[in-house]
Motif scaffolding. Structure first.
Motif, PDB file in Angstrom:
ATOM      1  N   LEU A 211       0.728   3.862  -0.584  1.00  0.00           N
ATOM      2  CA  LEU A 211      -0.392   4.036   0.323  1.00  0.00           C
ATOM      3  C   LEU A 211      -0.143   3.304   1.630  1.00  0.00           C
ATOM      4  CD1 LEU A 211      -3.456   3.619  -2.079  1.00  0.00           C
ATOM      5  CD2 LEU A 211      -2.284   5.715  -1.408  1.00  0.00           C
ATOM      6  N   SER A 212      -0.854   3.722   2.647  1.00  0.00           N
ATOM      7  CA  SER A 212      -0.851   3.030   3.928  1.00  0.00           C
ATOM      8  C   SER A 212      -1.988   2.022   3.958  1.00  0.00           C
ATOM      9  CB  SER A 212      -1.002   4.032   5.075  1.00  0.00           C
ATOM     10  OG  SER A 212      -2.279   4.657   5.021  1.00  0.00           O
TER      11      SER A 212
ATOM     12  N   THR B 253      -1.086   3.490   9.571  1.00  0.00           N
ATOM     13  CA  THR B 253      -0.810   4.786   8.935  1.00  0.00           C
ATOM     14  C   THR B 253       0.561   4.827   8.282  1.00  0.00           C
ATOM     15  OG1 THR B 253       0.036   5.670  11.035  1.00  0.00           O
ATOM     16  CG2 THR B 253      -2.302   5.968  10.583  1.00  0.00           C
TER      17      THR B 253
ATOM     18  N   VAL C 104      -9.716   2.980  -0.113  1.00  0.00           N
ATOM     19  CA  VAL C 104      -9.771   2.962  -1.575  1.00  0.00           C
ATOM     20  C   VAL C 104     -10.553   1.752  -2.079  1.00  0.00           C
ATOM     21  CG1 VAL C 104      -8.368   2.681  -3.648  1.00  0.00           C
ATOM     22  CG2 VAL C 104      -7.698   4.339  -1.913  1.00  0.00           C
TER      23      VAL C 104
ATOM     24  N   PRO D  15       3.081   4.013   5.295  1.00  0.00           N
ATOM     25  CA  PRO D  15       3.066   3.575   3.886  1.00  0.00           C
ATOM     26  C   PRO D  15       3.879   2.299   3.692  1.00  0.00           C
ATOM     27  CG  PRO D  15       3.513   5.932   4.055  1.00  0.00           C
ATOM     28  CD  PRO D  15       3.611   5.381   5.446  1.00  0.00           C
TER      29      PRO D  15
ATOM     30  N   ARG E 107       1.035  -0.408  -3.836  1.00  0.00           N
ATOM     31  CA  ARG E 107       1.202   0.508  -4.962  1.00  0.00           C
ATOM     32  C   ARG E 107       0.270   0.075  -6.094  1.00  0.00           C
ATOM     33  NH1 ARG E 107       6.244   3.403  -4.957  1.00  0.00           N
ATOM     34  NH2 ARG E 107       7.635   2.729  -3.285  1.00  0.00           N
ATOM     35  N   HIS E 108      -0.309   1.053  -6.775  1.00  0.00           N
ATOM     36  CA  HIS E 108      -1.128   0.745  -7.945  1.00  0.00           C
ATOM     37  C   HIS E 108      -0.207   0.603  -9.152  1.00  0.00           C
ATOM     38  CE1 HIS E 108      -4.152   1.177 -11.128  1.00  0.00           C
ATOM     39  NE2 HIS E 108      -5.028   0.788 -10.207  1.00  0.00           N
TER      40      HIS E 108
ATOM     41  N   ALA F   2       3.222   6.236  -6.053  1.00  0.00           N
ATOM     42  CA  ALA F   2       2.286   6.569  -4.977  1.00  0.00           C
ATOM     43  C   ALA F   2       2.191   5.384  -4.022  1.00  0.00           C
ATOM     44  CB  ALA F   2       0.915   6.911  -5.545  1.00  0.00           C
TER      45      ALA F   2
ATOM     46  N   GLU G 218      -5.369   3.753   4.194  1.00  0.00           N
ATOM     47  CA  GLU G 218      -5.771   4.394   2.943  1.00  0.00           C
ATOM     48  C   GLU G 218      -6.191   3.361   1.899  1.00  0.00           C
ATOM     49  OE1 GLU G 218      -2.820   8.312   3.233  1.00  0.00           O
ATOM     50  OE2 GLU G 218      -2.201   6.512   2.125  1.00  0.00           O
ATOM     51  N   MET G 219      -5.471   2.243   1.812  1.00  0.00           N
ATOM     52  CA  MET G 219      -5.837   1.213   0.843  1.00  0.00           C
ATOM     53  C   MET G 219      -7.186   0.590   1.195  1.00  0.00           C
ATOM     54  SD  MET G 219      -5.221  -0.376  -1.914  1.00  0.00           S
ATOM     55  CE  MET G 219      -3.511  -0.010  -2.315  1.00  0.00           C
TER      56      MET G 219
ATOM     57  N   THR H 185      -5.296  -5.176   1.513  1.00  0.00           N
ATOM     58  CA  THR H 185      -4.985  -3.848   2.052  1.00  0.00           C
ATOM     59  C   THR H 185      -3.815  -3.841   3.021  1.00  0.00           C
ATOM     60  OG1 THR H 185      -6.522  -4.091   3.912  1.00  0.00           O
ATOM     61  CG2 THR H 185      -7.410  -3.244   1.832  1.00  0.00           C
TER      62      THR H 185
END
Length: 638
Positions: free
Chosen positions: A450-451, A434, A458, A436, A441-442, A448, A454-455, A270
């Motif tokens: 993510l920070s 916070t 997820v 990105p 990235r997925h 997209a 956020e990861m 993450t």
């Protein structure tokens, strides 16, 4: 529990009532328990270090055998591999596997090992952890008659480690290598070596029964070497430790500017920073137990943390978050016990006690070089250090009273290590988690970004498993320990005094549980605001630094600045120092004072009778310009 979303646990009762609570608050509650799993027991550092080496090695060997009896694998269920036939849980009962282990150990040369002995060891391990596997006869003090010298024992262990896994190794080669190690370390003939037969018995006693000399190593070291490092798919699955230099110097304990670095523990899946400490750049390697305590124990449950946060927050202006917002953010900041801790031995220290702690917590240690597999994380920490350096420089420049030693000279950093550590914790929570990141990235959604926060949410929701943190009592246990005396004034440590009401009945007395009368004290090497002492009740109690609120006292910013400038002036060349009136007379003396005036710092700025405000003072240009206190200017800093 009915669900886990965004760090919050949704609960459902038998009567249909529902509720929502923070996962960190749930697992840190006093009545929280994991059904079917006992709390991990961490061996005390002082108690573990006082045990003989042979007793510790034998306990670790017993631990592997017990794991093989219960799970079929010496390394536990997650170690991989295929269980041996006689220890397959699908074919044999627990009693049959205990009989097989007793027969195996007897065949390997272990004496007085029956099925009842194996069962007692297994039960003691579940009750007391590693300390339950220690032979209690080794805990009691014994004379050295009939025992080998400790230096010889250390040499034999070193020889076993160097020859581990080599098929052509014999016991005679290990004995010759141990004798060579003793001669190289202590001088030939200065240490009395046991007889040849005693050396054979010593090697047999210290070697692992599962890995006798000449057998291949049972722990695979190249499992992922062909395909590279395995990807981390769960939070806290692989946590990497890396160090990077910070470009903002701070004022050290001697009043002089020192260069500092940051060592961070970054989650590989993450990008969250689970722990980060600021330390001197020339200091010894960072101690991994301290990082483990920082990343595994939530801040909100640490004793005295809220009070220390409020004190540190009010001592510096220009905060990114309010104090209440910081308390709320700390409650949801990621904390977890890592499954695998990856570190570089050149920057982080892992001692024998850490190995026992990791065995108790189920943490795997992986020592890799930054050139091999740690380049990506090392680059991440360097980016973190570069971004934080800019923020820290802005905070230092905005602090009242910061200025150079004269016109045209750069500003002198006046932040202390404690201030910089507090600013770093706030910046990681408010900015880094916070922000990105390109690496998050997925593959199916490359646009997209993510920070880290956020990861973490997820992957936490996808895995459905919450990495459990440790409790408040584990934080102090993981810190380095030492022995100190308790006086009428409390405890003196590093020229600082620590005191609390819990010491009232022990002041001036000797510790009843130690031979030298000193008390066991645990301290944080990178946070001097608090220490912990073990009292006769067996618990670690926090002691507060008596001058921890010194930064909030009036005029302290001015005193700190003037003290740092005075100490820094000692190292300047004599020609650049202000000349005193006794060093010259007439025009020569006046010329020397005029040339030295710009070098005297904020206390001697300007010419004639021009005045310049400096930290609540008016500086006059007459003579050396001694300061005059200005109440209005000083009141504006409160």
């Amino acid at each position: 529990m009915s669900g886990l979303v965004d760090g919050r646990v949704y609960l459902a009762a038998d009567d249909g009532a529902t509720g929502c609570v923070l996962a960190t608050a749930l697992v840190s509650a006093a009545g929280f328990r994991v059904v079917g799993q006992a709390d991990p027991e961490i061996p005390a550092a002082e108690q573990w270090a006082a045990l003989p080496v042979a007793a510790r090695e034998r306990a670790l060997a017993w631990q592997r055998h017990i794991r093989e009896i219960e799970t079929g694998l010496p390394g536990g269920p997650a170690s991989g591999g295929v269980p041996r036939l006689e220890y397959d849980p699908q074919r044999f009962t627990l009693a049959e596997r205990e009989h097989a282990k007793a027969a195996e150990l007897t065949a390997l040369g272990w004496t007085k090992v029956s099925r009842a002995t194996v069962q007692r060891r297994r039960i003691a391990y579940h009750k007391q952890g590693l300390m339950g596997l220690i032979d209690q006869r080794t805990v009691r003090p014994r004379s050295g008659t009939g025992h080998a010298d400790g230096r010889v024992v250390a040499a034999v262990l070193e020889a076993l480690r160097l020859r581990r896994g080599r098929k052509a190794t014999t016991v005679k080669q290990i004995i010759d290598l141990a004798e060579q190690i003793v001669a190289d370390r202590h001088g030939r003939g200065r240490v009395k070596l046991p007889a040849q037969a005693s050396m054979y018995r010593l090697v047999k006693a210290l070697s692992d029964p599962a890995e006798p000399p000449g057998s291949p190593a049972r722990t695979a070291t190249g499992r992922y070497r062909m395909g590279g490092t395995p990807p981390a798919l769960r939070p806290a699955e692989r946590v990497h430790v890396a160090t990077a230099a910070l470009g903002v110097p701070v004022v050290g304990e001697d009043g002089r500017a020192v260069a500092v670095s940051v060592t961070a523990a970054v989650d590989g899946a993450t990008g969250c920073v689970l722990a980060a400490v600021v330390h001197g750049r020339q200091a010894v390697p960072v101690q991994l137990p301290v990082l483990l305590a920082e990343m595994a124990v939530p801040r909100v449950v640490r004793p005295g943390w809220r009070e220390m946060l409020r004190t540190a927050h009010e001592s510096l202006p220009g905060r990114l978050m309010g104090v209440e917002a910081r308390l709320e953010a700390a409650a949801v900041r990621p904390v977890a016990v890592p499954e695998t801790l990856v570190f570089d031995p050149a920057t982080a220290a892992a001692g024998p006690w850490l190995l026992s702690v990791c065995e108790s917590l189920g943490v795997s240690l992986e020592a890799v070089s930054a050139r091999q597999e740690g380049r990506a994380v090392a680059e991440t920490v360097r980016v973190l250090a570069g971004l934080f350096t800019r923020h820290a420089a802005a905070v230092a420049a905005a602090r009242p009273g910061l200025g150079g030693d004269g016109p045209g000279q750069p500003a002198q950093a006046m932040l202390s290590v404690l201030h910089l550590q507090d600013v770093l914790d706030e910046w990681i929570t408010a900015v880094w988690h916070t922000r990105p990141q390109e690496a998050l990235r997925h593959p199916l959604m490359p646009r997209a970004v993510l920070s880290p926060k956020e990861m973490w949410q997820v992957l936490l929701g996808a895995a459905g498993v919450l990495p459990l943190p440790l409790g408040a009592r584990h934080f102090a246990e993981l810190l380095p320990a030492g022995r100190h005396a308790v006086t009428e004034a409390g405890i003196r440590l590093g020229r600082r005094r620590y005191d609390a009401a819990c010491l009232d009945e022990h002041r001036g007395r000797s510790c009843p549980t130690t031979d030298d009368g000193r008390w066991e004290v645990h301290h944080h090497p990178y946070d001097v605001r608090q220490v912990h002492i073990r009292l006769p009740d067996g618990e670690l109690h926090p002691l507060t630094w008596t001058d921890s609120a010194h930064s909030l006292r009036p005029f302290d910013a001015t005193v700190h600045q003037r003290t740092a400038q005075t100490v820094a002036a000692r190292t300047r060349p004599a020609a650049s120092r202000p000349a005193s009136p006794s060093e010259g007379a007439g025009a020569a003396g006046q010329h020397a004072q005029t040339e030295a005036a710009p070098q005297a710092g904020p206390l001697a700025q300007g010419r004639g009778v021009a005045e310049a405000p400096v930290q609540g003072h008016r500086a006059s240009g007459e003579g050396l310009g001694w300061p005059v206190w200005d109440a209005r200017a000083q009141a504006g800093q409160w």
